[in-house]
Design a protein around this motif. Sequence first.
Motif, PDB file in Angstrom:
ATOM      1  N   LYS A 197      -3.475   0.893  11.969  1.00 33.49           N
ATOM      2  CA  LYS A 197      -2.105   0.912  11.449  1.00 33.49           C
ATOM      3  C   LYS A 197      -2.075   0.526   9.969  1.00 33.49           C
ATOM      4  O   LYS A 197      -2.787  -0.389   9.539  1.00 33.49           O
ATOM      5  CB  LYS A 197      -1.219  -0.074  12.219  1.00 33.49           C
ATOM      6  CG  LYS A 197      -1.108   0.203  13.712  1.00 33.49           C
ATOM      7  CD  LYS A 197      -0.120  -0.752  14.364  1.00 33.49           C
ATOM      8  CE  LYS A 197      -0.072  -0.575  15.877  1.00 33.49           C
ATOM      9  NZ  LYS A 197      -1.286  -1.085  16.571  1.00 33.49           N
ATOM     10  N   ILE A 198      -1.211   1.217   9.238  1.00 35.09           N
ATOM     11  CA  ILE A 198      -0.995   0.906   7.823  1.00 35.09           C
ATOM     12  C   ILE A 198       0.503   0.758   7.603  1.00 35.09           C
ATOM     13  O   ILE A 198       1.277   1.621   8.044  1.00 35.09           O
ATOM     14  CB  ILE A 198      -1.524   2.044   6.913  1.00 35.09           C
ATOM     15  CG1 ILE A 198      -3.024   2.275   7.136  1.00 35.09           C
ATOM     16  CG2 ILE A 198      -1.233   1.755   5.444  1.00 35.09           C
ATOM     17  CD1 ILE A 198      -3.576   3.512   6.416  1.00 35.09           C
ATOM     18  N   VAL A 199       0.906  -0.310   6.931  1.00 33.70           N
ATOM     19  CA  VAL A 199       2.314  -0.489   6.581  1.00 33.70           C
ATOM     20  C   VAL A 199       2.441  -0.415   5.063  1.00 33.70           C
ATOM     21  O   VAL A 199       1.728  -1.114   4.334  1.00 33.70           O
ATOM     22  CB  VAL A 199       2.867  -1.835   7.103  1.00 33.70           C
ATOM     23  CG1 VAL A 199       4.287  -2.075   6.593  1.00 33.70           C
ATOM     24  CG2 VAL A 199       2.840  -1.861   8.631  1.00 33.70           C
ATOM     25  N   LEU A 237      10.780  -2.374  12.134  1.00 37.52           N
ATOM     26  CA  LEU A 237       9.315  -2.313  11.992  1.00 37.52           C
ATOM     27  C   LEU A 237       8.646  -2.939  13.216  1.00 37.52           C
ATOM     28  O   LEU A 237       7.685  -2.392  13.766  1.00 37.52           O
ATOM     29  CB  LEU A 237       8.852  -3.031  10.715  1.00 37.52           C
ATOM     30  CG  LEU A 237       7.328  -3.086  10.540  1.00 37.52           C
ATOM     31  CD1 LEU A 237       6.736  -1.686  10.319  1.00 37.52           C
ATOM     32  CD2 LEU A 237       6.922  -4.010   9.390  1.00 37.52           C
ATOM     33  N   ARG A 238       9.176  -4.096  13.627  1.00 37.26           N
ATOM     34  CA  ARG A 238       8.586  -4.779  14.781  1.00 37.26           C
ATOM     35  C   ARG A 238       8.598  -3.853  15.994  1.00 37.26           C
ATOM     36  O   ARG A 238       7.575  -3.681  16.668  1.00 37.26           O
ATOM     37  CB  ARG A 238       9.339  -6.075  15.103  1.00 37.26           C
ATOM     38  CG  ARG A 238       8.744  -6.800  16.308  1.00 37.26           C
ATOM     39  CD  ARG A 238       9.496  -8.063  16.688  1.00 37.26           C
ATOM     40  NE  ARG A 238       9.418  -9.083  15.644  1.00 37.26           N
ATOM     41  CZ  ARG A 238      10.453  -9.505  14.926  1.00 37.26           C
ATOM     42  NH1 ARG A 238      11.668  -9.011  15.156  1.00 37.26           N
ATOM     43  NH2 ARG A 238      10.297 -10.432  14.007  1.00 37.26           N
ATOM     44  N   LEU A 266       4.004  -9.706  10.760  1.00 33.28           N
ATOM     45  CA  LEU A 266       3.903  -8.622  11.755  1.00 33.28           C
ATOM     46  C   LEU A 266       2.589  -7.854  11.600  1.00 33.28           C
ATOM     47  O   LEU A 266       1.954  -7.490  12.582  1.00 33.28           O
ATOM     48  CB  LEU A 266       5.076  -7.651  11.598  1.00 33.28           C
ATOM     49  CG  LEU A 266       6.418  -8.105  12.173  1.00 33.28           C
ATOM     50  CD1 LEU A 266       7.507  -7.085  11.835  1.00 33.28           C
ATOM     51  CD2 LEU A 266       6.313  -8.281  13.691  1.00 33.28           C
ATOM     52  N   CYS A 267       2.212  -7.618  10.338  1.00 30.50           N
ATOM     53  CA  CYS A 267       0.970  -6.877  10.085  1.00 30.50           C
ATOM     54  C   CYS A 267      -0.234  -7.636  10.638  1.00 30.50           C
ATOM     55  O   CYS A 267      -1.147  -7.050  11.219  1.00 30.50           O
ATOM     56  CB  CYS A 267       0.793  -6.609   8.599  1.00 30.50           C
ATOM     57  SG  CYS A 267       1.914  -5.327   8.001  1.00 30.50           S
ATOM     58  N   TRP A 307      -2.855  -2.885   8.102  1.00 31.81           N
ATOM     59  CA  TRP A 307      -3.087  -3.077   6.656  1.00 31.81           C
ATOM     60  C   TRP A 307      -1.733  -3.090   5.959  1.00 31.81           C
ATOM     61  O   TRP A 307      -0.898  -2.220   6.210  1.00 31.81           O
ATOM     62  CB  TRP A 307      -3.935  -1.921   6.141  1.00 31.81           C
ATOM     63  CG  TRP A 307      -4.272  -1.997   4.680  1.00 31.81           C
ATOM     64  CD1 TRP A 307      -3.520  -1.513   3.641  1.00 31.81           C
ATOM     65  CD2 TRP A 307      -5.438  -2.560   4.085  1.00 31.81           C
ATOM     66  NE1 TRP A 307      -4.154  -1.745   2.439  1.00 31.81           N
ATOM     67  CE2 TRP A 307      -5.345  -2.392   2.691  1.00 31.81           C
ATOM     68  CE3 TRP A 307      -6.579  -3.200   4.608  1.00 31.81           C
ATOM     69  CZ2 TRP A 307      -6.331  -2.825   1.803  1.00 31.81           C
ATOM     70  CZ3 TRP A 307      -7.554  -3.629   3.722  1.00 31.81           C
ATOM     71  CH2 TRP A 307      -7.429  -3.449   2.346  1.00 31.81           C
ATOM     72  N   LEU A 308      -1.535  -4.066   5.087  1.00 31.69           N
ATOM     73  CA  LEU A 308      -0.267  -4.134   4.352  1.00 31.69           C
ATOM     74  C   LEU A 308      -0.494  -3.793   2.880  1.00 31.69           C
ATOM     75  O   LEU A 308      -1.159  -4.540   2.147  1.00 31.69           O
ATOM     76  CB  LEU A 308       0.350  -5.536   4.474  1.00 31.69           C
ATOM     77  CG  LEU A 308       1.617  -5.765   3.627  1.00 31.69           C
ATOM     78  CD1 LEU A 308       2.718  -4.764   3.944  1.00 31.69           C
ATOM     79  CD2 LEU A 308       2.132  -7.195   3.800  1.00 31.69           C
ATOM     80  N   HIS A 309       0.076  -2.663   2.476  1.00 33.36           N
ATOM     81  CA  HIS A 309       0.028  -2.267   1.065  1.00 33.36           C
ATOM     82  C   HIS A 309       1.426  -2.417   0.470  1.00 33.36           C
ATOM     83  O   HIS A 309       2.411  -1.979   1.069  1.00 33.36           O
ATOM     84  CB  HIS A 309      -0.445  -0.812   0.924  1.00 33.36           C
ATOM     85  CG  HIS A 309      -0.404  -0.333  -0.495  1.00 33.36           C
ATOM     86  ND1 HIS A 309      -1.308  -0.765  -1.442  1.00 33.36           N
ATOM     87  CD2 HIS A 309       0.447   0.498  -1.135  1.00 33.36           C
ATOM     88  CE1 HIS A 309      -1.013  -0.201  -2.613  1.00 33.36           C
ATOM     89  NE2 HIS A 309       0.059   0.565  -2.453  1.00 33.36           N
ATOM     90  N   VAL A 310       1.504  -3.029  -0.699  1.00 35.16           N
ATOM     91  CA  VAL A 310       2.803  -3.252  -1.348  1.00 35.16           C
ATOM     92  C   VAL A 310       2.849  -2.500  -2.680  1.00 35.16           C
ATOM     93  O   VAL A 310       1.986  -2.686  -3.537  1.00 35.16           O
ATOM     94  CB  VAL A 310       3.040  -4.757  -1.599  1.00 35.16           C
ATOM     95  CG1 VAL A 310       4.368  -4.958  -2.318  1.00 35.16           C
ATOM     96  CG2 VAL A 310       3.026  -5.533  -0.283  1.00 35.16           C
ATOM     97  N   ASP A 311       3.882  -1.668  -2.831  1.00 31.07           N
ATOM     98  CA  ASP A 311       4.089  -0.941  -4.090  1.00 31.07           C
ATOM     99  C   ASP A 311       5.066  -1.736  -4.962  1.00 31.07           C
ATOM    100  O   ASP A 311       6.259  -1.809  -4.662  1.00 31.07           O
ATOM    101  CB  ASP A 311       4.642   0.461  -3.779  1.00 31.07           C
ATOM    102  CG  ASP A 311       4.824   1.314  -5.038  1.00 31.07           C
ATOM    103  OD1 ASP A 311       4.702   0.773  -6.156  1.00 31.07           O
ATOM    104  OD2 ASP A 311       5.089   2.524  -4.886  1.00 31.07           O
TER     105      ASP A 311
END
Length: 459
Positions: free
Chosen positions: A227-229, A215-216, A250-251, A257-261
């Motif tokens: 950017k969206i992660v 990812l980095r 990193l985000c 933007w960090l979205h977690v499912d």
Amino acid sequence: MTRLTEDLQQLDQLTARLSQWCQAFVQTLPDRGVAVPGDPALAADTLEDNGAGAAAAFDQFVRTIAPFLSASAGPRYLGFVTGGTTPAAMLADWLVAATDQNVSSPGDSISTAVELQVMRWLRALFVLPEHFEGLLTTGATASNLLGILCGRQFAGLQQNIDIAASGLAQTQIAVFSATAHASSIKSLSLAGLGRDRLTQIDCLPGTEAMDVASLRAALEASSCPGKIVLASAGTVTGTDFDDLQAIAALCRQHHAWLHVDGAFGLFSRLLPEYRHLSEGIELADSITSDAHKWLNVPYDCGIFFTRHTQLLQQTCSVAAPYLATGVDTQALMDWGIENSRRFRALPVWMTLKAYGRKGYRDLVAQNCHQAAHLADWIEASPDYQLLAPCKLNVVIFKPRVDDAEVGRTLRRINASGKVFMTPGFWQGSSGIRAAFSNWRTTQADMEIICDVLKAAMRE
Ligand SMILES: *Cc1c(COP(=O)(O)O)cnc(C)c1O
């Protein structure tokens, strides 16, 4: 007298019958065919001019529809991550129909306040910090879509563009994920970003968890200003958790933007011994979970949290002055996809009242224990092998004989009518997947499940 007024006058008999039928259905769930394939030829039954009244319609339901319903709310439906419904949640869902509230904007009813209260309770249940607020959705798919829409809005603002107002045209947005759920991929389509926008990040060997180094490298290589992660707290097959702490850092560094499912994985936070898995989730920008899975409320009910409710409001706000209510409770149609909204908070409210944090801790622990038990049984079995270690509530396995047997074995298991499992795919190998998420599964069910697996190999 119309059918409608007749029905209203007979409401006591009708509800008594309904209540009796529902009780019988729920009580006999463990004995019903778990999955009911078959085509009842509904197409021949055309719409009639004159209605038959509720009692006759109910008779028809009992004859033509009820026999073909699955026991997906029962104890041995292990397909997908399906959950069930607690008694309190079921009662509350009846109340939802009877009271027929529209939870779009406050001002006429307590229903919006109940949903906001339920979101505070869920936040506490999941041990999330108070900066998370949100609303109930139709499911994790809608929550993932909301997360991506918020991420899209955020990415636009980085480029001084209000996407909600002026659209995507002038923006550049990159999306990164290792094991995005199919519903997130679909959400990329729905959000106008497109499925092919996704930059695939490597997984750590032998897992579905994101390789943070990969990812980095991808973030550093990207010249995209937005950017969206998309990260995972519990992938569907390996129940793997991304290293959210490292990913969040990193985000932040790359203004992503960090979205977690965490559709079902978020429930691991109920148990202190699993909480390290999702450490760092408090740094996420948005989080998805599901109530119709492991919270065992009826379909449909998803959960969406974000720390940026202003941005959520910018994304979803409804510009219609006639809707103004003059009260300062948040209008939830300005936070979600739909304007008109079901009172889906009530089953959540009622089940949390009825069983509390302890009830749900016990439920999650029990299901994890059952999955571990099945995994142990499979490992010791001459017929089957595990494809991956069981880490939470999901077991992925296959027959020890050749891979061509996977499909046939699964068909034999499901044809038993006693158990229902679904196909899984693990590291290039197809398998059989069993997920535990129902409050009613008992030790006796575990024995039936193992007996069915044994029999499926003897046939
Ligand atoms: C089930 C699931 C979804 C989709 O949820 P729905 O409630 O079916 O919309 C998304 N992500 C994960 C990880 C899931 O398990």
